[in-house]
Write a protein that holds these residues in place. Structure first.
Motif, short mmCIF file in Angstrom:
data_model
loop_
_atom_site.label_atom_id
_atom_site.label_comp_id
_atom_site.label_asym_id
_atom_site.label_seq_id
_atom_site.Cartn_x
_atom_site.Cartn_y
_atom_site.Cartn_z
N GLY A 94 0.83 -1.20 0.00
CA GLY A 94 0.00 0.00 0.00
C GLY A 94 0.86 1.24 0.00
N GLU A 95 0.30 2.27 -0.54
CA GLU A 95 1.05 3.52 -0.63
C GLU A 95 1.21 4.18 0.72
OE1 GLU A 95 -0.90 5.99 -3.40
OE2 GLU A 95 -0.54 4.68 -5.11
N ASP A 96 0.26 3.98 1.67
CA ASP A 96 0.30 4.68 2.93
C ASP A 96 1.47 4.26 3.79
OD1 ASP A 96 -1.91 6.01 2.18
OD2 ASP A 96 -3.33 4.72 3.24
N GLY A 97 1.75 2.99 3.83
CA GLY A 97 2.78 2.53 4.74
C GLY A 97 4.12 2.33 4.09
N ALA A 98 4.27 2.54 2.78
CA ALA A 98 5.51 2.23 2.10
C ALA A 98 6.60 3.23 2.39
CB ALA A 98 5.26 2.14 0.60
N ASP A 99 6.22 4.51 2.61
CA ASP A 99 7.23 5.55 2.71
C ASP A 99 7.60 5.91 4.14
OD1 ASP A 99 5.56 7.21 -0.01
OD2 ASP A 99 7.15 5.72 -0.05
N VAL A 100 6.92 5.38 5.14
CA VAL A 100 7.17 5.76 6.53
C VAL A 100 7.92 4.64 7.22
CG1 VAL A 100 6.09 6.41 8.71
CG2 VAL A 100 5.08 7.15 6.55
N PRO A 101 9.09 4.94 7.78
CA PRO A 101 9.83 3.91 8.52
C PRO A 101 9.06 3.47 9.76
CG PRO A 101 11.24 5.78 7.97
CD PRO A 101 9.85 6.19 7.66
N LYS A 102 9.49 2.38 10.33
CA LYS A 102 8.80 1.83 11.49
C LYS A 102 9.16 2.55 12.78
CE LYS A 102 8.25 -2.82 9.59
NZ LYS A 102 8.51 -4.28 9.81
N ASN A 103 10.29 3.22 12.82
CA ASN A 103 10.74 3.87 14.05
C ASN A 103 11.18 5.30 13.78
OD1 ASN A 103 11.14 0.82 14.53
ND2 ASN A 103 11.31 1.68 16.58
N LEU A 104 11.19 6.09 14.84
CA LEU A 104 11.53 7.50 14.75
C LEU A 104 12.12 7.94 16.09
CD1 LEU A 104 11.29 10.29 13.22
CD2 LEU A 104 9.09 10.53 14.37
N VAL A 105 13.13 8.81 16.03
CA VAL A 105 13.76 9.35 17.24
C VAL A 105 13.07 10.67 17.59
CG1 VAL A 105 15.90 10.18 18.29
CG2 VAL A 105 15.95 8.25 16.69
N VAL A 106 12.59 10.78 18.82
CA VAL A 106 11.88 11.99 19.27
C VAL A 106 12.52 12.51 20.55
CG1 VAL A 106 9.71 11.22 18.25
CG2 VAL A 106 10.19 10.71 20.65
N GLN A 107 12.26 13.79 20.82
CA GLN A 107 12.69 14.43 22.06
C GLN A 107 11.48 15.13 22.67
OE1 GLN A 107 15.93 14.87 23.85
NE2 GLN A 107 14.21 15.31 25.20
N PHE A 108 11.08 14.71 23.86
CA PHE A 108 9.96 15.32 24.55
C PHE A 108 10.40 16.57 25.28
CE2 PHE A 108 8.42 10.90 24.26
CZ PHE A 108 7.18 11.13 23.69
N GLN A 109 9.56 17.61 25.21
CA GLN A 109 9.82 18.86 25.90
C GLN A 109 8.53 19.34 26.56
OE1 GLN A 109 11.22 21.49 22.82
NE2 GLN A 109 13.36 20.94 23.12
N ASN A 110 8.68 20.09 27.65
CA ASN A 110 7.51 20.72 28.24
C ASN A 110 7.30 22.08 27.59
OD1 ASN A 110 9.47 22.36 29.35
ND2 ASN A 110 9.25 21.57 31.43
N ARG A 111 6.32 22.85 28.07
CA ARG A 111 5.99 24.12 27.44
C ARG A 111 7.08 25.16 27.61
NH1 ARG A 111 0.02 25.31 29.66
NH2 ARG A 111 1.13 24.97 31.61
#
Length: 589
Positions: A94-111
């Motif tokens: 499917g086109e929706d899931g072909a281009d997005v990797p399974k994992n991603l690195v994020v950084q959480f921040q408060n306001r």
């Protein structure tokens, strides 16, 4: 064997489109072929080109027609790929899931921009609930209960915003479903760390209003304004019969009737401490009332023409809560001291009627006019009162309404859903200061203006005279705008029968709430920012769930004519509506 097509006895024409070739016995070894004519279709080269665009896979010799009629046909056959081939190439993914990797690195921040732990590698199919559980686990043991019935961070819901750069500016975009949907919607790169800001939501939930609890007659003309006091203990209304009425919120019975006005009551406003109620009429007279007795405290001819708007100074800026501003059709705005009953300053500069005035949480006054401009004035104690700071320009027609992100926190002062009582004015002032400081952590004060040119503008009026964004979508004049109490959203009501929902930080369009069949006059938010109620010309009010519901969750019928006035109690218990049918209705869960 490829047969040359010509005028021979073995060639027969079929409907002028197909050529049927009947091979002789010498041409084929099997007699079965003699019983099946070979049909070759004459196709134009355009049809062949269209077929070739749809075909993929291996190539084989076909021996089909070659000539000037088929310039793209070189004698090859294109075989369609098999299911095994498509699966091996990932075609069924499917086109929706072909281009997005399974994992991603994020950084959480408060306001405040402070990092929560280090960077984390999370699945891209993580939902808001998954992110919320992750933040709860990281915050466990760092937050304590604040005495309001919650225990630790596990009781606090969060919303999440990603930093997205658009046209050179960085916006906060809310995650509504999954991280993968956000990546696809904004074409974000997974090669960089995604900054996610978590914002706490209300720890309490308001129950949606669904039934009419009371119908309150009394007014003899259309009701133009209804409003609850900041603590939710008083309800007042004003209308075309020149009276101001105070109601008991518990029994829905009338308490006091004020008959001091001599013309339509056009504007009403409660002081942030809930001890005074200001009204103005079409003659330009302002009256201050004591809601406990229903008696006028003072009355004054304030303007030469009728007063269009009233706004009180927020309690966190002045513990005495004794100053208010009025705007008028005569083109001026005045600042009053209700204790001395004198005008402190007259703000002139607009060349046409001033339609709205707002007293902001940062100590500025904002006025909008039919001259298509918004003006920012100093009004903080210690500054030069009424000095013009900047003029905001951009609208192509008269400006009808203004909304501040701090409107709700300035209106309610120290009060919240717990209906706390304060022993002294100083204690209430300190609570209001703390409440505003907590709200101020989400960023600078934001202003939205709505106009007859069908558009709105988002501004940062304390810092810049240029708009952040121009908001389009309404098909008729924008009538009313209101920010949610937490500042995350704002809603706009228009004569095009629509209510539109927008991101309160970036101004991005979120959804259109459709259902009314008449112009929408006013909107009001629940104090937990999860529900929105709208009043319309179609004689109904509608309840919407934010931000998920495009259709009304509940329709509140019962009025016999247009619904002009609307307010949701600051304690969340009830909604009041006022109509042209001269009655008020109270709606509860």
């Amino acid at each position: 064997t490829t047969h040359r097509l010509g005028n021979n006895s073995n060639t027969n024409s079929n409907n002028g489109n197909d050529t049927v070739i009947r091979p002789t016995a010498g041409d084929c070894a099997s007699k079965r072929i003699l019983q099946r004519p070979l049909v070759l279709h004459h196709c134009t080269w355009q049809e062949m080109a269209t077929r070739e665009e749809k075909r993929s896979g291996g190539i084989g010799w076909a021996g089909s027609l070659v000539g000037s009629n088929n310039p793209n046909n070189l004698g090859y056959r294109y075989s369609n790929p098999t299911k095994r081939f498509r699966k091996a190439e990932g075609g069924d993914a499917g086109e929706d899931g072909a281009d997005v990797p399974k994992n991603l690195v994020v950084q959480f921040q408060n306001r405040q921009g402070e990092d929560l732990a280090s960077t984390l590698d999370i699945p891209t199919d993580s939902t808001v609930d998954d992110l919320q559980a992750l933040v709860h686990s990281l915050l466990e043991g760092t937050l304590d209960g604040d005495g309001d019935g919650t225990e630790g961070p596990m009781a606090i819901p969060f919303s999440f915003y990603a930093k997205v750069e658009k046209d050179g500016t960085v916006d906060d975009v809310e995650i509504r479903t999954t991280v993968a949907d956000l990546l696809k919607a904004h074409a974000l790169s997974t090669e960089q760390v995604l900054q996610l800001t978590y914002q706490p939501l209300a720890v309490f939930r308001v129950r949606p209003v669904t039934r009419c609890a009371a119908t309150m007659p009394g007014h003899t003309e259309a009701i133009l304004h209804v409003s609850y006091s900041p603590d939710g203990r008083h309800l007042a209304s004003g209308g075309g019969d020149t009276t101001v009425r105070f109601w008991d919120v518990n029994t829905s019975l009338p308490k006091h009737t004020g008959r001091h006005h001599r013309n339509h009551v056009l504007c009403t406003a409660w002081s942030p401490d809930g001890k005074r109620f200001a009204t103005s009429d079409k003659n330009g007279v302002i009256v201050l009332w004591d809601p406990r007795t229903g008696n006028p405290v003072f009355s004054k001819k304030a303007h030469q023409k009728w007063i269009t708007s009233i706004s009180w100074e927020p309690l966190h800026l002045n513990a005495n809560c004794e100053r208010l501003a009025t705007s008028s059709k005569d083109g001026t705005t005045k600042i009053w001291n209700v204790r001395t009953q004198h005008s402190l300053a007259t703000l002139s500069g607009h060349i046409d009627s001033v339609e709205c005035v707002k007293w902001g949480g940062e100590g500025f006054l904002y006025t909008c006019s039919r001259d298509r401009t918004i003006r920012v004035w100093t009004a903080k104690e210690g500054d030069v009162l009424g000095k013009l700071v900047r003029a905001l320009k951009g609208h192509g027609h008269r400006i009808n309404t203004l909304a501040l992100s701090t409107d709700y926190v300035c209106r309610t002062g120290p009060y919240d859903h717990r209906c706390t009582k304060f022993a002294s004015q100083e204690e209430a002032h300190e609570a209001a200061v703390e409440k505003y400081k907590a709200f101020r952590e989400q960023g600078p004060e934001r202003l939205v203006s709505g106009s007859d040119d069908f558009t709105m503008f988002l501004w940062h009026p304390t810092a810049d005279k240029h708009p952040v964004k121009r908001l389009t979508g309404h098909q008729q004049a924008v009538n009313h705008i209101a920010f949610s109490p937490d500042g995350r959203y704002f809603a706009s009501a228009s004569f095009d029968k629509k209510v539109k929902l927008w991101n309160g930080f970036s101004g991005d369009f979120l959804t259109t709430l459709t259902g009314h069949v008449g112009a929408v006059y006013q909107i009001a938010w629940s104090n937990d920012s999860r529900f929105l109620v709208s009043a319309s010309k179609d004689s109904t009010a509608k309840l919407w769930e934010v931000p998920s519901g495009k259709r009304a969750r509940t329709t509140l019928p019962g009025h016999a004519d247009e619904v002009y006035a609307l307010d949701w109690s600051p304690n969340g218990s009830s909604v009041a509506t006022g109509s042209k049918d001269r009655t008020m209705k109270i709606w509860k869960h």
